[in-house]
Motif scaffolding. Structure first.
Motif, PDB file in Angstrom:
ATOM      1  N   VAL A  21       0.832  -1.201   0.000  1.00 34.20           N
ATOM      2  CA  VAL A  21       0.000   0.000   0.000  1.00 34.20           C
ATOM      3  C   VAL A  21       0.869   1.255   0.000  1.00 34.20           C
ATOM      4  O   VAL A  21       1.831   1.361   0.770  1.00 34.20           O
ATOM      5  N   LEU A  22       0.517   2.192  -0.868  1.00 32.14           N
ATOM      6  CA  LEU A  22       1.071   3.543  -0.805  1.00 32.14           C
ATOM      7  C   LEU A  22       0.023   4.407  -0.119  1.00 32.14           C
ATOM      8  O   LEU A  22      -1.118   4.498  -0.584  1.00 32.14           O
ATOM      9  N   LEU A  23       0.393   5.028   0.984  1.00 33.78           N
ATOM     10  CA  LEU A  23      -0.527   5.844   1.770  1.00 33.78           C
ATOM     11  C   LEU A  23      -0.221   7.318   1.536  1.00 33.78           C
ATOM     12  O   LEU A  23       0.871   7.792   1.859  1.00 33.78           O
ATOM     13  N   VAL A  24      -1.178   8.025   0.953  1.00 38.20           N
ATOM     14  CA  VAL A  24      -1.001   9.446   0.642  1.00 38.20           C
ATOM     15  C   VAL A  24      -1.886  10.259   1.577  1.00 38.20           C
ATOM     16  O   VAL A  24      -3.113  10.267   1.442  1.00 38.20           O
ATOM     17  N   GLU A  25      -1.269  10.926   2.537  1.00 34.83           N
ATOM     18  CA  GLU A  25      -2.000  11.667   3.572  1.00 34.83           C
ATOM     19  C   GLU A  25      -1.082  12.752   4.123  1.00 34.83           C
ATOM     20  O   GLU A  25       0.046  12.467   4.521  1.00 34.83           O
ATOM     21  N   LEU A  56       0.257  14.156   9.528  1.00 31.93           N
ATOM     22  CA  LEU A  56       1.201  13.158  10.026  1.00 31.93           C
ATOM     23  C   LEU A  56       0.559  12.177  10.999  1.00 31.93           C
ATOM     24  O   LEU A  56       0.761  10.963  10.888  1.00 31.93           O
ATOM     25  N   LEU A  57      -0.214  12.679  11.964  1.00 31.20           N
ATOM     26  CA  LEU A  57      -0.812  11.789  12.957  1.00 31.20           C
ATOM     27  C   LEU A  57      -1.790  10.810  12.313  1.00 31.20           C
ATOM     28  O   LEU A  57      -1.832   9.627  12.671  1.00 31.20           O
ATOM     29  N   VAL A  58      -2.568  11.307  11.363  1.00 37.04           N
ATOM     30  CA  VAL A  58      -3.509  10.429  10.649  1.00 37.04           C
ATOM     31  C   VAL A  58      -2.741   9.379   9.859  1.00 37.04           C
ATOM     32  O   VAL A  58      -3.071   8.188   9.880  1.00 37.04           O
ATOM     33  N   VAL A 104      -3.906   4.388  -1.204  1.00 40.05           N
ATOM     34  CA  VAL A 104      -4.919   5.030  -0.362  1.00 40.05           C
ATOM     35  C   VAL A 104      -4.646   6.526  -0.433  1.00 40.05           C
ATOM     36  O   VAL A 104      -3.561   6.981  -0.062  1.00 40.05           O
ATOM     37  N   MET A 105      -5.624   7.287  -0.921  1.00 37.45           N
ATOM     38  CA  MET A 105      -5.398   8.672  -1.318  1.00 37.45           C
ATOM     39  C   MET A 105      -6.313   9.659  -0.596  1.00 37.45           C
ATOM     40  O   MET A 105      -7.535   9.478  -0.565  1.00 37.45           O
TER      41      MET A 105
END
Length: 223
Positions: A10-14, A17-19, A58-59
């Motif tokens: 998974v590439l996590l795009v957010e 930082l805490l989330v 996840v974007m």
């Protein structure tokens, strides 16, 4: 889909930082999913997607340097088949339509439980479309309508002269023809001619109808 027994990457795009850290920890705790990279900006997301080739992205829909939909479009240029799960606080129809246009297979509000996000990632990796067919059809129909409206808006803006736009703006301010003439320093008859041209170009039968049309297409935003 990854090989048997290999974790779904998974590439996590957010950008929060805490989330990002909390979501990554929950995803990694599943055992069958693995966050292989995170990104907090649009540019970094595109770079990491190209470098890491994740199974699922996840974007977030809003990033400091661009929209999630734009990023998704760039990512899918290099990975046309990669599933993209949008996770966003923006539940507006406009945001959802942009995501669907960019190839989203799911659009989840951030208020959803982490377990729902994890399940969405698994199903996305299996090639499922998680946006219900009826909702998808409605969003696509609305997207088509918005595209048509934008084309009409451009056509109307191109048809109106600079002076007609000024008159239209003053009409919206509540000025009558004589007040508009005084404001612009032109003759009353000239203003009446401009108003008539505006009505014809907007296919309106009254000033009120013309202003309603202008509001619908956002013409006054360009005045």
């Amino acid at each position: 889909m990854p090989p048997d027994h290999a974790p779904i990457t998974v590439l996590l795009v957010e950008d929060h930082l805490l989330v990002s850290e909390g979501l990554a920890a929950m995803i990694n705790a599943t055992g069958d999913l693995k966050v292989i990279a995170t990104a907090a900006t649009a540019a970094e997301a595109v770079r990491q997607a190209l470098l890491q080739q994740p199974d699922v992205v996840v974007m977030d829909s809003h990033l400091p340097d661009g929209s999630g939909a734009d990023v998704a479009g760039h990512i899918r240029e290099g990975q046309p088949a990669v599933p993209i799960v949008f996770l966003s606080a923006d539940e507006s129809e406009v945001a959802m339509i942009a995501a669907v246009r960019a190839g989203a297979c799911a659009y989840l509000p951030k208020s959803r439980a982490t377990a729902d996000v994890v399940e969405a990632v698994r199903r996305a990796a299996d090639g499922e479309m998680l946006i219900p067919a009826t909702q998808l059809a409605r969003l696509l129909a609305r997207a088509h309508e918005m595209s048509r409206d934008e084309a009409d808006r451009r056509r109307l803006l191109e048809s109106l002269t600079r002076r007609e736009m000024e008159v239209l703006s003053l009409m919206a301010d509540g000025l009558d023809n004589r007040a508009i003439a005084a404001e612009l320093g032109i003759g009353f008859t000239t203003v009446r001619g401009h108003v008539q041209n505006i009505l014809e170009k907007l296919d309106a039968h009254s000033k009120l109808e013309a202003l309603a049309c202008a509001a619908r297409y956002g013409l006054l935003d360009a005045a």
